[in-house]
Scaffold this motif. Structure first.
Motif, PDB file in Angstrom:
ATOM      1  N   ALA A  11       0.822  -1.209   0.000  1.00 55.42           N
ATOM      2  CA  ALA A  11       0.000   0.000   0.000  1.00 55.42           C
ATOM      3  C   ALA A  11       0.859   1.262   0.000  1.00 55.42           C
ATOM      4  O   ALA A  11       0.590   2.214  -0.755  1.00 55.42           O
ATOM      5  CB  ALA A  11      -0.916  -0.018   1.224  1.00 55.42           C
ATOM      6  N   ALA A  12       1.914   1.283   0.819  1.00 57.11           N
ATOM      7  CA  ALA A  12       2.715   2.503   0.970  1.00 57.11           C
ATOM      8  C   ALA A  12       3.485   2.823  -0.309  1.00 57.11           C
ATOM      9  O   ALA A  12       3.502   3.975  -0.772  1.00 57.11           O
ATOM     10  CB  ALA A  12       3.666   2.354   2.154  1.00 57.11           C
ATOM     11  N   ASP A  34       9.217  -4.835  -6.576  1.00 56.15           N
ATOM     12  CA  ASP A  34       8.710  -5.768  -5.552  1.00 56.15           C
ATOM     13  C   ASP A  34       8.610  -7.134  -6.222  1.00 56.15           C
ATOM     14  O   ASP A  34       8.064  -7.227  -7.326  1.00 56.15           O
ATOM     15  CB  ASP A  34       7.313  -5.305  -5.074  1.00 56.15           C
ATOM     16  CG  ASP A  34       6.864  -6.011  -3.793  1.00 56.15           C
ATOM     17  OD1 ASP A  34       7.051  -7.230  -3.695  1.00 56.15           O
ATOM     18  OD2 ASP A  34       6.296  -5.334  -2.920  1.00 56.15           O
ATOM     19  N   VAL A  43       1.118  -6.972   2.468  1.00 60.98           N
ATOM     20  CA  VAL A  43       0.723  -7.940   3.492  1.00 60.98           C
ATOM     21  C   VAL A  43      -0.767  -7.813   3.810  1.00 60.98           C
ATOM     22  O   VAL A  43      -1.485  -8.806   3.914  1.00 60.98           O
ATOM     23  CB  VAL A  43       1.541  -7.709   4.780  1.00 60.98           C
ATOM     24  CG1 VAL A  43       1.090  -8.667   5.871  1.00 60.98           C
ATOM     25  CG2 VAL A  43       3.022  -7.894   4.498  1.00 60.98           C
ATOM     26  N   TYR A  45      -3.506  -6.324   2.215  1.00 57.04           N
ATOM     27  CA  TYR A  45      -4.620  -6.312   1.269  1.00 57.04           C
ATOM     28  C   TYR A  45      -4.512  -7.403   0.205  1.00 57.04           C
ATOM     29  O   TYR A  45      -5.179  -7.340  -0.825  1.00 57.04           O
ATOM     30  CB  TYR A  45      -4.753  -4.912   0.646  1.00 57.04           C
ATOM     31  CG  TYR A  45      -4.722  -3.858   1.727  1.00 57.04           C
ATOM     32  CD1 TYR A  45      -5.697  -3.874   2.729  1.00 57.04           C
ATOM     33  CD2 TYR A  45      -3.701  -2.920   1.816  1.00 57.04           C
ATOM     34  CE1 TYR A  45      -5.648  -2.966   3.772  1.00 57.04           C
ATOM     35  CE2 TYR A  45      -3.653  -2.002   2.860  1.00 57.04           C
ATOM     36  CZ  TYR A  45      -4.624  -2.031   3.836  1.00 57.04           C
ATOM     37  OH  TYR A  45      -4.579  -1.150   4.873  1.00 57.04           O
ATOM     38  N   ASN A  55     -10.076  -2.796   9.076  1.00 54.49           N
ATOM     39  CA  ASN A  55     -10.433  -2.537  10.473  1.00 54.49           C
ATOM     40  C   ASN A  55     -10.716  -1.056  10.719  1.00 54.49           C
ATOM     41  O   ASN A  55     -10.798  -0.610  11.865  1.00 54.49           O
ATOM     42  CB  ASN A  55      -9.389  -3.103  11.448  1.00 54.49           C
ATOM     43  CG  ASN A  55      -8.005  -2.593  11.170  1.00 54.49           C
ATOM     44  OD1 ASN A  55      -7.843  -1.449  10.764  1.00 54.49           O
ATOM     45  ND2 ASN A  55      -6.994  -3.428  11.364  1.00 54.49           N
ATOM     46  N   VAL A 120      15.177  -6.037  -4.041  1.00 58.64           N
ATOM     47  CA  VAL A 120      16.364  -5.195  -3.923  1.00 58.64           C
ATOM     48  C   VAL A 120      17.230  -5.738  -2.787  1.00 58.64           C
ATOM     49  O   VAL A 120      16.737  -5.986  -1.675  1.00 58.64           O
ATOM     50  CB  VAL A 120      15.965  -3.723  -3.660  1.00 58.64           C
ATOM     51  CG1 VAL A 120      17.193  -2.865  -3.374  1.00 58.64           C
ATOM     52  CG2 VAL A 120      15.194  -3.185  -4.862  1.00 58.64           C
ATOM     53  N   THR A 418       1.582   3.089  11.091  1.00 55.57           N
ATOM     54  CA  THR A 418       1.386   1.832  10.354  1.00 55.57           C
ATOM     55  C   THR A 418       0.057   1.750   9.608  1.00 55.57           C
ATOM     56  O   THR A 418      -0.118   0.852   8.791  1.00 55.57           O
ATOM     57  CB  THR A 418       1.447   0.616  11.315  1.00 55.57           C
ATOM     58  OG1 THR A 418       0.463   0.801  12.334  1.00 55.57           O
ATOM     59  CG2 THR A 418       2.823   0.462  11.931  1.00 55.57           C
ATOM     60  N   MET A 420      -3.331   3.287   7.258  1.00 54.70           N
ATOM     61  CA  MET A 420      -3.484   4.110   6.062  1.00 54.70           C
ATOM     62  C   MET A 420      -3.707   5.598   6.354  1.00 54.70           C
ATOM     63  O   MET A 420      -3.208   6.436   5.594  1.00 54.70           O
ATOM     64  CB  MET A 420      -4.612   3.572   5.179  1.00 54.70           C
ATOM     65  CG  MET A 420      -4.302   2.249   4.507  1.00 54.70           C
ATOM     66  SD  MET A 420      -2.660   2.136   3.776  1.00 54.70           S
ATOM     67  CE  MET A 420      -2.807   3.301   2.424  1.00 54.70           C
TER      68      MET A 420
HETATM   69  C1  LIG Z   1      -3.400  -8.247   8.363  1.00 59.40           C
HETATM   70  C2  LIG Z   1      -3.340  -6.749   8.376  1.00 59.40           C
HETATM   71  C3  LIG Z   1      -4.486  -5.979   8.243  1.00 59.40           C
HETATM   72  C4  LIG Z   1      -4.426  -4.597   8.255  1.00 59.40           C
HETATM   73  N1  LIG Z   1      -5.580  -3.870   8.103  1.00 59.40           N
HETATM   74  C5  LIG Z   1      -5.506  -2.529   8.069  1.00 59.40           C
HETATM   75  C6  LIG Z   1      -6.695  -1.747   7.877  1.00 59.40           C
HETATM   76  O1  LIG Z   1      -7.792  -2.278   7.786  1.00 59.40           O
HETATM   77  N2  LIG Z   1      -6.586  -0.390   7.845  1.00 59.40           N
HETATM   78  C7  LIG Z   1      -5.355   0.214   7.979  1.00 59.40           C
HETATM   79  O2  LIG Z   1      -5.307   1.444   7.923  1.00 59.40           O
HETATM   80  N3  LIG Z   1      -4.238  -0.494   8.166  1.00 59.40           N
HETATM   81  C8  LIG Z   1      -4.274  -1.844   8.205  1.00 59.40           C
HETATM   82  N4  LIG Z   1      -3.134  -2.559   8.385  1.00 59.40           N
HETATM   83  C9  LIG Z   1      -1.866  -1.845   8.519  1.00 59.40           C
HETATM   84  C10 LIG Z   1      -1.015  -1.984   7.247  1.00 59.40           C
HETATM   85  O3  LIG Z   1       0.277  -2.213   7.746  1.00 59.40           O
HETATM   86  C11 LIG Z   1      -1.023  -0.774   6.349  1.00 59.40           C
HETATM   87  O4  LIG Z   1      -2.340  -0.379   6.072  1.00 59.40           O
HETATM   88  C12 LIG Z   1      -0.351  -1.019   4.985  1.00 59.40           C
HETATM   89  O5  LIG Z   1      -0.907  -2.142   4.347  1.00 59.40           O
HETATM   90  C13 LIG Z   1       1.140  -1.152   5.075  1.00 59.40           C
HETATM   91  O6  LIG Z   1       1.618  -1.234   3.760  1.00 59.40           O
HETATM   92  P1  LIG Z   1       3.159  -1.199   3.421  1.00 59.40           P
HETATM   93  O7  LIG Z   1       3.259  -0.992   1.961  1.00 59.40           O
HETATM   94  O8  LIG Z   1       3.863  -0.248   4.316  1.00 59.40           O
HETATM   95  O9  LIG Z   1       3.736  -2.628   3.833  1.00 59.40           O
HETATM   96  P2  LIG Z   1       3.531  -4.119   3.183  1.00 59.40           P
HETATM   97  O10 LIG Z   1       2.129  -4.335   2.925  1.00 59.40           O
HETATM   98  O11 LIG Z   1       4.249  -4.984   4.120  1.00 59.40           O
HETATM   99  O12 LIG Z   1       4.297  -4.018   1.792  1.00 59.40           O
HETATM  100  C14 LIG Z   1       5.694  -3.971   1.697  1.00 59.40           C
HETATM  101  C15 LIG Z   1       6.117  -4.564   0.375  1.00 59.40           C
HETATM  102  O13 LIG Z   1       7.528  -4.388   0.268  1.00 59.40           O
HETATM  103  C16 LIG Z   1       8.065  -5.508  -0.417  1.00 59.40           C
HETATM  104  N5  LIG Z   1       9.477  -5.603  -0.099  1.00 59.40           N
HETATM  105  C17 LIG Z   1      10.032  -5.762   1.133  1.00 59.40           C
HETATM  106  N6  LIG Z   1      11.376  -5.826   1.006  1.00 59.40           N
HETATM  107  C18 LIG Z   1      11.662  -5.690  -0.311  1.00 59.40           C
HETATM  108  C19 LIG Z   1      12.872  -5.663  -1.050  1.00 59.40           C
HETATM  109  N7  LIG Z   1      14.065  -5.800  -0.458  1.00 59.40           N
HETATM  110  N8  LIG Z   1      12.810  -5.521  -2.392  1.00 59.40           N
HETATM  111  C20 LIG Z   1      11.600  -5.378  -3.022  1.00 59.40           C
HETATM  112  N9  LIG Z   1      10.423  -5.380  -2.360  1.00 59.40           N
HETATM  113  C21 LIG Z   1      10.468  -5.539  -1.026  1.00 59.40           C
HETATM  114  C22 LIG Z   1       7.246  -6.685   0.102  1.00 59.40           C
HETATM  115  O14 LIG Z   1       7.274  -7.765  -0.812  1.00 59.40           O
HETATM  116  C23 LIG Z   1       5.853  -6.060   0.255  1.00 59.40           C
HETATM  117  O15 LIG Z   1       5.034  -6.314  -0.871  1.00 59.40           O
HETATM  118  C24 LIG Z   1      -3.177  -3.956   8.402  1.00 59.40           C
HETATM  119  C25 LIG Z   1      -2.016  -4.732   8.555  1.00 59.40           C
HETATM  120  C26 LIG Z   1      -2.094  -6.103   8.521  1.00 59.40           C
HETATM  121  C27 LIG Z   1      -0.825  -6.916   8.667  1.00 59.40           C
END
Ligand SMILES: Cc1cc2nc3c(=O)[nH]c(=O)nc-3n(C[C@H](O)[C@H](O)[C@H](O)COP(=O)(O)OP(=O)(O)OC[C@H]3O[C@@H](n4cnc5c(N)ncnc54)[C@H](O)[C@@H]3O)c2cc1C
Length: 498
Positions: A11-12, A34, A43, A45, A55, A120, A418, A420
């Motif tokens: 998502a980020a 990725d 993780v 979505y 949530n 990476v 952590t 959205m």
């Molecule tokens: C089960 C669950 C449910 C959640 N529900 C909600 C919700 O309803 N509402 C809300 O606001 N928040 C929710 N969250 C919080 C959630 O953490 C954030 O909303 C958001 O999904 C975080 O996204 P992210 O991109 O930071 O991390 P991630 O989703 O972890 O994505 C990181 C990505 O980086 C990639 N990556 C990592 N290392 C490397 C590398 N070295 N090279 C290339 N790619 C790499 C991974 O493959 C992964 O795809 C939830 C979290 C979880 C675990």
């Protein structure tokens, strides 16, 4: 054309790439890297089980803070014509939403998007720019890097015998991880929101689910209709030590409960001041909070939707969910399962064990961050969480490399980082800071009208956009989403689509 490498397409990273493409006034090439086949899911979505809900109500999950009804409008126009702001919608829909926004930005903005399916492994300064090493061996070059790595579950608690067993699921959010759990009862280690989702997916007649954690704390539930947040007293914001903070929070909660009949508005009212309060605490108090208070905080702060609670209660009332207060002490593999002894003295015979303990956020847990630390590009965040960062998430390592981060890697600096509602603001900030660093539209950045530009309405220069994918892997992300916005069919979905 200047190039930005966004590492991580969860998502980020997806939202940062979207912002870069939407807000660039000059052509910019965004590499979104990725190994995952999907885009925008990460993780949280990626689950195709539509019983796994956001949530946070839809009204709080717009990708754009300046357009709070954006998600609700998208839902109504694509998957759910009757969507309401207070709905808790499937997380799979949210992943499709983010992927669609990225595709739109790539199609309408002045930039170019390349989705690279690779991991990476290192980043180093090279010839005035940055060189990214990858698992495939194909290097990538960029003028700036955004680390959107999130944090994956870690199973450091698991004994060696368990980790070596095919009956162990270390990451329940890995593709199809829950699709074919072996016959027999299931031990869920951890009792947070991940356990709740896994219990709903793994439940079936004749199977007992055992949920174990050292603390026995379960997430609380949202109450509908919601009561608006209640601001904390001034003294709380200026608090500089943990004992006073605990006392003031307790007083705030009790007072709010007395006035509104609900404790939730007190917790929600703390959100706007959480970062300021966290930053005022000395490091020792931050670590004490993590050890003694964080679980209780998370259980009250990150709540489950009422419908999810009802589903969990139904499993418990059917006698299929048993809670244990204890951790895994010993594991022995037998012919038809695992014998697990818990520290509370219980011995269980189960067909599988699922790690539901959630993510960790320290440098040592991520191989890429370890190499960045060794290269002097990053340093640890406060209380050992994530990375040290400055304004707009620029990392502050011994070198001044143009590297930014967001999301859970900013937890040490911000604590509240952590979900959205925080990540969407950070994605916009990172994109603007990166574009300003590249010399793009710095004057326009001062114009709030530009900052608040509606979706797709990118002003300034317009160039043919391009959206391509490297490494030949199918990308069910933007390209794979159906035109109506519904998620594309996904491989390896089981009977309950876990
Ligand atoms: C089960 C669950 C449910 C959640 N529900 C909600 C919700 O309803 N509402 C809300 O606001 N928040 C929710 N969250 C919080 C959630 O953490 C954030 O909303 C958001 O999904 C975080 O996204 P992210 O991109 O930071 O991390 P991630 O989703 O972890 O994505 C990181 C990505 O980086 C990639 N990556 C990592 N290392 C490397 C590398 N070295 N090279 C290339 N790619 C790499 C991974 O493959 C992964 O795809 C939830 C979290 C979880 C675990």
């Amino acid at each position: 054309m200047r190039t930005v490498a966004v590492v991580g397409a969860g998502a980020a990273g997806t939202l940062t790439a979207t912002r870069l493409l939407r807000e660039a006034l000059e052509p910019v090439h965004v590499l979104l890297v990725d190994p995952d086949l999907t885009t925008g899911r990460g993780v949280a979505y990626s689950t195709p089980d539509t019983r796994h809900l956001l949530n946070v109500p839809a009204s709080g999950m717009s990708a754009y803070a300046e357009e709070p009804d954006h998600l609700v409008r998208w839902l109504r126009g694509s998957v759910a014509p009757d969507a309401q702001p207070h709905d808790f919608v499937p997380r799979a829909w949210y992943g499709a939403y983010l992927a669609t926004l990225l595709a739109r930005a790539a199609d309408t903005g002045p930039g170019r998007l390349t989705r690279v399916h690779d991991t990476v492994t290192r980043v180093e300064e090279h010839d005035g720019g940055l060189l990214l090493g990858t698992a495939s061996g194909d290097p990538l070059e960029a003028d700036a890097v955004v680390l959107a790595l999130g944090t994956r579950p870690a199973a450091t608690w698991a004994p060696d015998e368990l980790r070596a067993s095919p009956r162990f699921v270390p990451d329940p959010w890995a593709p199809a991880a829950l699709a074919d759990l072996p016959d027999g009862d299931v031990l869920l280690v951890g009792t947070g929101l991940t356990m709740v989702d896994v219990a709903i997916t793994a439940d079936r007649p004749g199977r007992a689910l055992h949920a174990a954690s050292r603390h026995g704390v379960l997430p609380r539930t949202h109450r509908l209709p919601t009561t608006p947040p209640v601001d904390p007293p001034n003294g709380l914001v200026h608090c500089t030590d943990l004992p006073s903070l605990r006392r003031l929070v307790e007083e705030h909660v009790l007072e709010t409960l007395e006035i509104t009949g609900d404790w939730r508005p007190a917790i929600d009212g703390l959100r706007s001041v959480t970062t300021a309060v966290w930053q005022r605490l000395p490091d020792a108090d931050k670590r004490a909070f993590l050890a003694e208070d964080a679980r209780t905080w998370d259980a009250h702060r990150h709540r489950m939707p009422p419908v999810t609670r009802a589903r969990l209660d139904a499993v418990a009332e059917a006698g299929r969910l048993v809670q244990h207060v204890g951790s895994v002490a010993e594991v022995e593999e037998t012919a038809d399962g695992l014998d697990v002894r818990l520290t509370d003295g219980t011995t269980l015979h189960v067909g599988s064990v699922v790690n539901c303990t959630g993510p960790v956020a320290d440098l040592a847990a991520d191989p890429l961050l370890g190499t960045l630390y060794a290269a002097g590009l990053v340093s640890p965040g406060a209380a050992g969480l994530g990375l040290a960062t400055g304004p707009a998430g620029r990392v502050t390592g011994p070198t001044a490399a143009p590297v930014w981060t967001l999301g859970s890697l900013r937890r040490g600096d911000l604590w509240e980082s952590t979900a959205m509602p925080e990540i969407r603001v950070q994605a916009a900030d990172v994109a603007r800071a990166v574009l300003a660093h590249l010399g793009d539209g710095t004057a326009a950045l001062a114009d709030p009208a530009v900052a608040a530009r509606p979706t797709g309405a990118v002003g300034g220069l317009r160039h043919a956009a391009s959206h391509e994918s490297r490494n030949g892997a199918a990308d069910p992300g933007p390209a794979g989403d159906r035109p109506d916005g519904r998620p594309a069919a996904r491989p390896a979905a089981g009977p309950v689509a876990p």
